[in-house]
Design a protein around this motif. Structure first.
Motif, short mmCIF file in Angstrom:
data_model
loop_
_atom_site.label_atom_id
_atom_site.label_comp_id
_atom_site.label_asym_id
_atom_site.label_seq_id
_atom_site.Cartn_x
_atom_site.Cartn_y
_atom_site.Cartn_z
N ASN A 101 0.81 -1.22 0.00
CA ASN A 101 0.00 0.00 0.00
C ASN A 101 0.85 1.28 0.00
N TYR A 102 2.19 1.12 0.07
CA TYR A 102 3.08 2.27 0.00
C TYR A 102 3.88 2.33 -1.29
N VAL A 103 3.67 1.38 -2.21
CA VAL A 103 4.45 1.31 -3.43
C VAL A 103 4.27 2.56 -4.28
N LYS A 104 3.02 3.02 -4.41
CA LYS A 104 2.77 4.20 -5.22
C LYS A 104 3.47 5.42 -4.64
N ASP A 105 3.47 5.52 -3.32
CA ASP A 105 4.15 6.63 -2.66
C ASP A 105 5.66 6.56 -2.93
N GLU A 106 6.20 5.34 -2.91
CA GLU A 106 7.63 5.15 -3.22
C GLU A 106 7.94 5.56 -4.65
N GLN A 107 7.07 5.20 -5.56
CA GLN A 107 7.27 5.57 -6.96
C GLN A 107 7.28 7.08 -7.14
N LEU A 108 6.40 7.76 -6.43
CA LEU A 108 6.34 9.22 -6.51
C LEU A 108 7.61 9.87 -5.96
N LYS A 109 8.12 9.33 -4.87
CA LYS A 109 9.33 9.89 -4.26
C LYS A 109 10.55 9.68 -5.15
N ALA A 110 10.62 8.48 -5.77
CA ALA A 110 11.73 8.22 -6.70
C ALA A 110 11.64 9.15 -7.91
N ALA A 111 10.41 9.32 -8.41
CA ALA A 111 10.22 10.20 -9.57
C ALA A 111 10.55 11.64 -9.21
N ARG A 112 10.21 12.04 -7.99
CA ARG A 112 10.48 13.40 -7.54
C ARG A 112 11.98 13.69 -7.54
N LEU A 113 12.77 12.72 -7.08
CA LEU A 113 14.23 12.89 -7.08
C LEU A 113 14.77 13.00 -8.50
N VAL A 114 14.34 12.08 -9.36
CA VAL A 114 14.86 12.06 -10.73
C VAL A 114 14.43 13.31 -11.50
N GLU A 115 13.26 13.86 -11.17
CA GLU A 115 12.84 15.10 -11.81
C GLU A 115 13.81 16.23 -11.50
N ARG A 116 14.38 16.23 -10.30
CA ARG A 116 15.39 17.25 -9.96
C ARG A 116 16.62 17.08 -10.84
N ILE A 117 17.03 15.83 -11.04
CA ILE A 117 18.20 15.58 -11.89
C ILE A 117 17.92 16.03 -13.32
N LYS A 118 16.72 15.75 -13.81
CA LYS A 118 16.36 16.18 -15.16
C LYS A 118 16.36 17.69 -15.28
N ALA A 119 15.91 18.37 -14.23
CA ALA A 119 15.89 19.83 -14.25
C ALA A 119 17.30 20.42 -14.22
N LEU A 120 18.24 19.68 -13.62
CA LEU A 120 19.61 20.15 -13.47
C LEU A 120 20.50 19.84 -14.66
N THR A 121 20.12 18.87 -15.49
CA THR A 121 21.05 18.34 -16.48
C THR A 121 20.39 18.03 -17.82
N LYS A 122 21.27 17.71 -18.77
CA LYS A 122 20.88 17.09 -20.03
C LYS A 122 21.51 15.69 -20.04
N GLU A 123 20.76 14.68 -20.41
CA GLU A 123 21.25 13.31 -20.37
C GLU A 123 22.02 12.99 -21.66
N VAL A 124 23.23 12.47 -21.49
CA VAL A 124 24.06 12.06 -22.64
C VAL A 124 24.66 10.69 -22.35
N THR A 125 25.09 10.00 -23.40
CA THR A 125 25.66 8.66 -23.24
C THR A 125 27.04 8.59 -23.89
N ILE A 126 27.99 8.00 -23.18
CA ILE A 126 29.31 7.72 -23.73
C ILE A 126 29.41 6.23 -24.02
N LYS A 127 29.88 5.90 -25.20
CA LYS A 127 30.05 4.50 -25.57
C LYS A 127 31.54 4.17 -25.60
N GLY A 128 31.87 2.97 -26.02
CA GLY A 128 33.26 2.58 -26.11
C GLY A 128 33.55 1.32 -25.32
N TYR A 129 34.84 0.99 -25.23
CA TYR A 129 35.27 -0.22 -24.54
C TYR A 129 35.72 0.07 -23.12
#
Length: 298
Positions: free
Chosen positions: A266-294
């Motif tokens: 009964n707390y899973v949805k609340d957990e999902q919201l809190k995780a999303a809330r944190l990641v939204e801060r990261i998205k607001a702070l940054t642009k996501e990029v990927t480095i490839k290679g060996y």
């Protein structure tokens, strides 16, 4: 006295505009400004033996703070030439490595990879190098990068070069792993002495640049997510403070990793919201990029 009749009027207007000084303050301090302009010597990079300052190594500068104009002294370009790592050591408020053992900058990084073709650079780095170059050349660009990639492709190495560049540009820097930040917080709480953590937290909040390396690799708990990471990242988002991250997980995977798997149903949805809330801060702070290679570690 009116600065518009001064023989230094063009330079005074330049100072007035750049520092946003009202006309009345300029006129009230006109003698100080004119004396500064008449006697000021601007040093250019070179050995201290070439310095022409009255006090060798110290260059006067005009400062405007709280409605007042001051004459202050800074180390000149000659002094910095002979003490080339001074800015590096002074501007790192915290680092989880010896900054004098790693002094490369983003320019050095580009030089190391100059033999790669444009197609190879695009394949490995996508648009990350162009974005980093833009960030470092434009002081008004405050958004950092969230750099993802597999183990050992060089994310931390690149971020150290970026952090050094900010430090050499006279920006304060904090560089540490997310795991180390949580570890310090846990240790001081267990010792019932939180002063050490609060000092580190203050540095993370105030630094011009915060680099959180290897985020998502730490042991996740509600406490570390909501009390430690969220508080710091929310503050940096609100005040538009430049922040960089590296991770082996993209943002979608990171969000899933911050959901407490032990939460009652009964707390899973609340957990999902809190995780999303944190990641939204990261998205607001940054642009996501990927480095490839060996993997360069072996």
């Amino acid at each position: 006295m009116d600065y518009k009749t001064s023989p230094f009027v063009d330079k005074i207007i330049e100072i007035k505009t750049s520092k946003h000084i009202p006309d009345e303050v300029i006129n009230d301090n006109l003698m100080i400004i004119e004396e500064f302009l008449q006697n000021h010597i601007k040093c250019t990079p070179g050995p201290m033996s070439d310095c022409q300052q009255l006090i060798a190594g110290e260059e006067e500068r005009l400062a405007y703070e709280n409605g007042y104009i001051y004459i202050r002294f800074n180390h000149c370009a000659h002094w910095l030439h002979d003490n080339k790592y001074y800015l590096l050591t002074r501007n790192f408020l915290y680092a989880n490595y010896n900054v004098l053992d790693f002094t490369q900058t983003f320019t050095d990084y580009l030089e190391e990879h100059k033999n790669l073709s444009n197609d190879e650079k695009k394949e490995i780095y996508g648009n990350s190098l162009a974005l980093l170059k833009k960030n470092l050349e434009n002081e008004k660009e405050w958004k950092g990068l969230y750099i993802t990639g597999k183990f050992g492709v060089g994310k931390t190495y690149l971020l150290k070069c970026v952090a050094n560049t900010y430090a050499f540009n006279n920006k304060t820097v904090v560089f540490l792993t997310a795991n180390e930040l949580i570890k310090v917080a846990k240790e001081v709480i267990s010792k019932e002495d939180q002063s050490a953590y609060y000092q580190l937290e203050k540095k993370c909040l105030k630094a011009d640049l915060l680099v959180l390396d290897d985020i998502g690799a730490e042991s996740v708990s509600e406490w570390s997510r909501d009390e430690i990471l969220f508080g710091i990242l929310n503050h940096r988002m609100e005040y538009k403070k430049t922040t960089y991250f590296s991770s082996n997980k993209d943002l979608a995977a990171l969000e899933k990793s911050y959901i407490n798997k032990k939460a009652l149903s009964n707390y899973v949805k609340d957990e999902q919201l809190k995780a999303a809330r944190l990641v939204e801060r990261i998205k607001a702070l940054t642009k996501e990029v990927t480095i490839k290679g060996y993997n360069k570690r072996y």
